[in-house]
Design a protein around this motif. Structure first.
Motif, PDB file in Angstrom:
ATOM      1  N   SER A  95     -45.295  26.388  18.257  1.00 22.66           N
ATOM      2  CA  SER A  95     -45.228  26.862  16.881  1.00 22.66           C
ATOM      3  C   SER A  95     -46.457  26.419  16.091  1.00 22.66           C
ATOM      4  CB  SER A  95     -43.946  26.341  16.229  1.00 22.66           C
ATOM      5  OG  SER A  95     -43.787  26.869  14.951  1.00 22.66           O
ATOM      6  N   GLY A 150     -45.338  28.405  11.110  1.00 18.73           N
ATOM      7  CA  GLY A 150     -45.955  27.490  12.060  1.00 18.73           C
ATOM      8  C   GLY A 150     -45.794  26.040  11.649  1.00 18.73           C
ATOM      9  N   GLY A 186     -41.986  25.171  11.727  1.00 25.37           N
ATOM     10  CA  GLY A 186     -41.510  25.040  13.107  1.00 25.37           C
ATOM     11  C   GLY A 186     -41.916  23.719  13.724  1.00 25.37           C
TER      12      GLY A 186
END
Length: 117
Positions: free
Chosen positions: A72, A88, A91
Motif C-alpha cells: 500500500s 496509500g 493503508g
C-alpha cells in the motif's frame, strides 16, 4: 534481471487501482482470522492452541499484514489523485496498527498458558 523485474513490479503497483487499498483491507482480515483461529483451537482442544501452532499462525498473518502495508505504501504516487495518496498512507498506517495488535496477541499466547491441567 532482478532490478528490472523490481522496476516493472513497482510500475504495475503504481498503476493498479486496488493496491493502495490493500493495507486497509488485508490487515483487519488477518487479525480477525488469527483471533478466530486461536479461539477455535483453544475451544476445541487447548493443547492444539499451545505455543507452537498459534504462534506460527500469528507470525504468518502478521507478515501478511506487514506486506500488505508495504504494498500500500509503495503504490502511492505523489503526482496522482489525492484519494490514491490518502489510501496509500492510510493503508500503511492501518497495517502498522494491526501488525502491532497481532504482535501483542501472539506475545500473550507465548506468555500465558492456555492449558491449566
Amino acid at each position: 534481471m532482478a532490478i528490472g523485474a523490481t522496476v516493472i513490479l513497482r510500475q504495475q503497483m503504481q498503476h493498479s487501482r486496488w493496491t493502495p487499498w490493500l493495507g486497509l483491507v488485508a490487515p483487519p482480515v488477518a487479525w480477525a482470522v488469527y483471533h478466530q483461529a486461536a479461539n477455535d483451537l483453544a475451544f476445541y482442544d487447548c493443547r492444539l492452541a499451545d505455543v507452537g501452532l498459534v504462534t506460527l499462525v500469528g507470525f504468518t498473518l502478521a507478515a501478511i499484514a506487514a506486506l500488505s502495508g508495504v504494498i500500500s505504501w509503495s503504490s502511492r504516487r505523489e503526482d496522482s489523485a489525492e484519494l490514491r495518496t490518502l489510501a496509500g498512507y492510510s493503508g500503511a498506517t492501518s497495517a502498522t496498527v494491526f501488525v502491532l495488535a497481532l504482535g501483542f496477541q501472539t506475545t500473550a499466547t507465548l506468555m500465558l498458558p492456555l492449558c491449566r491441567a
